[in-house]
Design an enzyme around this catalytic site. Structure first.
Site: not given
Ligand code: NAP
Length: 277
Positions: A51, A231-233, A109, A241, A76, A46, A237
């Site tokens: 981005y 998301k994770s870098v 988006h 996940n 998006k 995604d 993790r």
């Molecule tokens: N449509 C929209 O408006 C919209 C908005 C926001 C996001 N999105 C999409 O949704 C995706 C996911 O959402 P998000 O990136 O906002 O947040 P998320 O996936 O809920 O959380 C990502 C964060 O959690 C950490 N993390 C990931 N796996 C983990 C684990 N197993 N244990 C502990 N910490 C963990 C990551 O750290 P590290 O990376 O440092 O490991 C990062 O800081 C985005 O990447 C994007 O593709 C869409």
């Protein structure tokens, strides 16, 4: 290798229920991050014009050695391109940037109801869809009122609605509206960017199942039937996940996680969000 279940979209296209999110991955880190995810077994990526990392996502997909048809790629439309012609031009730029023949899914988006006209923008996405350059089209951050207008005034029913969704913001009203109209729900920030991971209810379930709270949360989404792309870098993790298919939450676990909902939106409210970069 673990096989990821598909959700079938309303036009018959399958989408892997678990994917990899790329928001806030710097362009210089994106190709490696996506390559790692593909190595681990993710087959759904995604991204978004906003981005700034579409080129690198495309590069990782092309370098993976996998057939294009095996990987589901979503992008998006940027908020500044809410107009028929601008949306067509922006999509063409995305295809150039990812350097792929087609996208699997292209989304509006944000609805930007106070700024532009998402109806006109959607008509551009309908044209893109008809051309075959996006196998499916959908929306993101749409509330039922926005979707009702779209359904009334346009032809193609969105395949998905990608919304903020996690245990503290369960959005059952939006999910139910989508389910009633054949619109699949995608959960963004599925672990609330880490904010739910210290929750004691999740911790108790995780301890009993010998899993992490992130895995319990992601499993909750999957058992609700929604599509997720954490998301994770951090490689560990990204692997963690991915390990979601060899355990299950009980109905009581599911109810306990759902009961954590407190209507706590982290991101902007789509009715008032009008950010145009
Ligand atoms: N449509 C929209 O408006 C919209 C908005 C926001 C996001 N999105 C999409 O949704 C995706 C996911 O959402 P998000 O990136 O906002 O947040 P998320 O996936 O809920 O959380 C990502 C964060 O959690 C950490 N993390 C990931 N796996 C983990 C684990 N197993 N244990 C502990 N910490 C963990 C990551 O750290 P590290 O990376 O440092 O490991 C990062 O800081 C985005 O990447 C994007 O593709 C869409």
């Amino acid at each position: 290798m673990t096989s990821i279940p598909d959700v079938t979209l309303n036009n018959g296209i399958p989408i892997p229920q678990l994917g990899f999110g790329t928001y806030q991955i710097e362009p210089q880190d994106t190709e490696d991050a996506v390559r790692t995810a593909l190595e681990i077994g993710y087959r759904h990526i995604d991204t978004a014009q906003m981005y700034g990392n579409e080129k690198e996502v495309g590069a990782a997909v092309r370098a993976s050695g996998l057939d294009r048809a095996e990987i589901f790629v979503t992008s998006k439309l940027n908020n500044r391109d809410h107009a028929f012609g601008d949306a067509l031009t922006a999509f063409a730029r995305t295809l150039d940037d990812v350097d792929l023949e087609y996208l699997d899914l292209f989304l509006i988006h944000w609805p930007l109801p106070t700024v532009g006209d998402f109806i006109e923008t959607w008509k551009a996405l309908e044209e893109i869809y008809a051309s075959g350059r996006a196998k499916a089209i959908g929306v993101s951050n749409f509330k039922p009122a926005h979707l009702e207008r779209l359904l009334r005034e346009t032809t193609v029913v969105p395949a998905v609605n990608q919304i903020e969704l996690h245990p503290y913001f369960a959005q059952d009203d939006v999910r139910a509206f989508g389910a009633g109209h054949g619109i699949a729900t995608e959960a963004w920030s599925p672990i609330a960017q880490g904010k739910v991971l210290g929750d004691p209810v999740l911790a108790a379930i995780a301890e009993r199942l010998d899993r992490s709270t992130a895995q319990v949360t992601l499993r909750w989404h999957l058992q609700r039937g929604d599509i997720v792309f954490p998301k994770s870098v951090t490689r560990e993790r990204v692997e963690e996940n991915f390990r979601l298919f060899d355990f299950a939450l009980t109905p009581d676990d599911m109810a306990a996680v759902t009961a954590l909902d407190r209507g706590a939106r982290m991101g902007p409210d789509p009715d008032t969000f009008n950010y145009v970069p």
